[in-house]
Design a protein around this motif. Structure first.
Motif, short mmCIF file in Angstrom:
data_model
loop_
_atom_site.label_atom_id
_atom_site.label_comp_id
_atom_site.label_asym_id
_atom_site.label_seq_id
_atom_site.Cartn_x
_atom_site.Cartn_y
_atom_site.Cartn_z
N CYS A 1 0.86 -1.18 0.00
CA CYS A 1 0.00 0.00 0.00
C CYS A 1 0.90 1.22 0.00
O CYS A 1 1.74 1.39 0.90
CB CYS A 1 -0.92 0.01 1.22
N TYR A 2 0.74 2.06 -1.03
CA TYR A 2 1.49 3.30 -1.08
C TYR A 2 0.77 4.33 -0.23
O TYR A 2 -0.43 4.58 -0.40
CB TYR A 2 1.61 3.80 -2.52
N ALA A 3 1.49 4.95 0.71
CA ALA A 3 0.90 5.93 1.62
C ALA A 3 1.64 7.24 1.48
O ALA A 3 2.64 7.51 2.16
CB ALA A 3 0.98 5.42 3.05
N GLY A 4 1.15 8.06 0.55
CA GLY A 4 1.71 9.38 0.32
C GLY A 4 0.58 10.38 0.18
O GLY A 4 -0.36 10.38 0.96
N ALA A 5 0.66 11.22 -0.85
CA ALA A 5 -0.45 12.14 -1.11
C ALA A 5 -1.72 11.37 -1.45
O ALA A 5 -2.83 11.84 -1.22
CB ALA A 5 -0.09 13.08 -2.25
N ASN A 6 -1.54 10.17 -2.00
CA ASN A 6 -2.64 9.23 -2.23
C ASN A 6 -2.38 7.98 -1.41
O ASN A 6 -1.24 7.63 -1.12
CB ASN A 6 -2.74 8.84 -3.71
N LEU A 7 -3.46 7.31 -1.02
CA LEU A 7 -3.35 6.00 -0.39
C LEU A 7 -3.79 4.99 -1.44
O LEU A 7 -4.93 5.05 -1.92
CB LEU A 7 -4.26 5.93 0.85
N VAL A 8 -2.89 4.08 -1.83
CA VAL A 8 -3.13 3.20 -2.98
C VAL A 8 -2.87 1.75 -2.60
O VAL A 8 -1.72 1.34 -2.43
CB VAL A 8 -2.23 3.59 -4.16
N PRO A 9 -3.91 0.91 -2.47
CA PRO A 9 -3.71 -0.52 -2.23
C PRO A 9 -3.22 -1.22 -3.49
O PRO A 9 -3.70 -0.93 -4.59
CB PRO A 9 -5.09 -1.01 -1.81
N ILE A 10 -2.30 -2.15 -3.33
CA ILE A 10 -1.65 -2.81 -4.47
C ILE A 10 -1.72 -4.32 -4.28
O ILE A 10 -1.18 -4.85 -3.31
CB ILE A 10 -0.18 -2.37 -4.59
N CYS A 11 -2.41 -4.99 -5.19
CA CYS A 11 -2.54 -6.45 -5.14
C CYS A 11 -2.97 -6.90 -3.75
O CYS A 11 -2.42 -7.85 -3.19
CB CYS A 11 -1.23 -7.12 -5.54
N ALA A 12 -3.95 -6.22 -3.19
CA ALA A 12 -4.32 -6.40 -1.78
C ALA A 12 -5.61 -7.19 -1.64
O ALA A 12 -6.67 -6.75 -2.08
CB ALA A 12 -4.46 -5.05 -1.10
N GLY A 13 -5.51 -8.36 -1.02
CA GLY A 13 -6.68 -9.14 -0.67
C GLY A 13 -7.29 -8.63 0.63
O GLY A 13 -6.77 -7.71 1.27
N PRO A 14 -8.41 -9.25 1.06
CA PRO A 14 -9.12 -8.76 2.25
C PRO A 14 -8.27 -8.67 3.51
O PRO A 14 -8.36 -7.70 4.26
CB PRO A 14 -10.26 -9.76 2.42
N GLU A 15 -7.42 -9.67 3.76
CA GLU A 15 -6.61 -9.65 4.99
C GLU A 15 -5.58 -8.54 4.93
O GLU A 15 -5.34 -7.84 5.93
CB GLU A 15 -5.95 -11.01 5.21
N ALA A 16 -4.96 -8.36 3.77
CA ALA A 16 -3.98 -7.27 3.62
C ALA A 16 -4.67 -5.92 3.78
O ALA A 16 -4.13 -5.01 4.42
CB ALA A 16 -3.30 -7.37 2.27
N VAL A 17 -5.86 -5.77 3.21
CA VAL A 17 -6.60 -4.51 3.33
C VAL A 17 -6.88 -4.20 4.79
O VAL A 17 -6.74 -3.05 5.23
CB VAL A 17 -7.90 -4.56 2.51
N ARG A 18 -7.27 -5.20 5.56
CA ARG A 18 -7.53 -4.97 6.99
C ARG A 18 -6.26 -4.48 7.70
O ARG A 18 -6.32 -3.58 8.54
CB ARG A 18 -8.06 -6.23 7.64
N ALA A 19 -5.13 -5.09 7.36
CA ALA A 19 -3.88 -4.68 7.99
C ALA A 19 -3.51 -3.24 7.59
O ALA A 19 -3.07 -2.45 8.44
CB ALA A 19 -2.76 -5.64 7.58
N PHE A 20 -3.70 -2.90 6.32
CA PHE A 20 -3.39 -1.53 5.88
C PHE A 20 -4.34 -0.52 6.52
O PHE A 20 -3.94 0.58 6.89
CB PHE A 20 -3.47 -1.45 4.35
N ALA A 21 -5.61 -0.89 6.65
CA ALA A 21 -6.57 0.02 7.27
C ALA A 21 -6.21 0.29 8.72
O ALA A 21 -6.31 1.43 9.19
CB ALA A 21 -7.97 -0.57 7.18
N GLU A 22 -5.76 -0.73 9.43
CA GLU A 22 -5.38 -0.54 10.82
C GLU A 22 -4.18 0.39 10.94
O GLU A 22 -4.14 1.29 11.79
CB GLU A 22 -5.05 -1.90 11.46
N ARG A 23 -3.21 0.22 10.07
CA ARG A 23 -2.03 1.11 10.10
C ARG A 23 -2.44 2.53 9.73
O ARG A 23 -1.97 3.50 10.34
CB ARG A 23 -0.96 0.59 9.13
N ALA A 24 -3.33 2.68 8.74
CA ALA A 24 -3.77 4.01 8.33
C ALA A 24 -4.58 4.69 9.44
O ALA A 24 -4.47 5.90 9.64
CB ALA A 24 -4.60 3.91 7.05
N ARG A 25 -5.39 3.92 10.16
CA ARG A 25 -6.15 4.49 11.28
C ARG A 25 -5.22 5.01 12.36
O ARG A 25 -5.42 6.10 12.90
CB ARG A 25 -7.09 3.44 11.86
#
Length: 280
Positions: A62-86
């Motif tokens: 997941c690129y976290a800059g001016a944009n937040l961009v998930p990359i090849c992210a399944g549901p479990e990865a998305v949950r992990a990225f969401a937690e870090r972003a929160r």
């Protein structure tokens, strides 16, 4: 049992990151183009690259800059990225990416980050590897010269404001936006038809990798719309893109912009996926 973990990627992780980006080279062109130039150093990249590992292998990012961009992210990865972003709090101006993971990411972040200024849930991604067969390229569309930057900027600002809903001159007076446009002009990736000192049509090739390039900022001056200039102009840009830049040219467009979608289909672009954008 498969163990998972998430961490900020470092320059030593570059080969693994590029391997993930190559799995979906067209959809990932924006992030891949940045990584190709800047590597994974956050200062040069303009943000962090978060990596999600399963069984010790990098599977998603997941690129976290001016944009937040998930990359090849399944549901479990998305949950992990969401937690870090929160935990980090919202620092981006948008979330953008393939519709499935982007929608899941936003559903997890909205309770903390919402409301968004606008959600564009259905943005068809279109691509082609063939030159237009039925639409001749406009011979007046050409690369913008460096001494024409001041001429191009008002058209770019008008396009951005019309497309995004806010002016790129807000905040810093447009300095960052002008620098980005200047970079595209300098690298020969800004194209326009200029008649008697007026930008009639313009478009840029924003992201570039060895596999694909992404066209952006397609715009026709309002008083010249309805004359087919978007089609012949796009045909010209595709000739540049496919002959000189990359083997595949792509873009994504708002689903409600039916005239643009029709014009893109007429020059040979086909819908191959769906993006989603959440704008703040």
């Amino acid at each position: 049992m498969t163990t998972t973990t998430t961490r900020v990627l470092e320059p030593a992780d570059l080969d693994d990151a590029l391997a993930v980006l190559r799995r979906e080279p067209v959809a990932n062109a924006f992030v891949a183009s940045r990584v190709r130039v800047a590597g994974l150093d956050p200062w040069r990249l303009g943000g962090e690259m978060w990596g999600w590992y399963a069984g010790g292998r990098l599977q998603s990012m997941c690129y976290a800059g001016a944009n937040l961009v998930p990359i090849c992210a399944g549901p479990e990865a998305v949950r992990a990225f969401a937690e870090r972003a929160r935990r980090a709090g919202r620092r981006c101006s948008s979330i953008v990416g393939p519709a499935g993971p982007t929608a899941r990411l936003w559903s997890l972040l909205e309770p903390n980050w919402g409301p968004a200024r606008e959600v564009r849930a259905n943005q068809p991604m279109m691509e082609t590897s063939s030159l237009p067969a039925d639409v001749p390229p406009d011979p007046r569309v050409r690369r913008v010269r460096r001494d024409e930057l001041d001429l191009l900027m008002p058209a770019c600002v008008a396009m951005f404001t019309e497309e995004v809903g806010v002016s790129p001159t807000a905040g810093d007076g447009g300095l960052l936006y002008q620098a980005r446009v200047a970079e595209l002009v300098t690298t020969g990736r800004a194209f326009a038809r200029i008649d008697d000192g007026e930008v009639v049509f313009k478009a840029e090739i924003g992201a570039v990798t060895e596999y694909a390039c992404q066209i952006q900022g397609v715009w026709v001056a309002p008083e010249h719309r309805g004359r087919g200039l978007s089609e012949t102009g796009m045909a010209a840009v595709l000739h540049y893109a496919l002959r000189e830049v990359a083997p595949v040219a792509s873009l994504y467009v708002n689903d409600y912009n039916l005239p643009a979608r029709a014009a893109y289909r007429r020059v040979g672009l086909t819908e191959t996926g769906t993006f989603m954008s959440v704008l703040f």
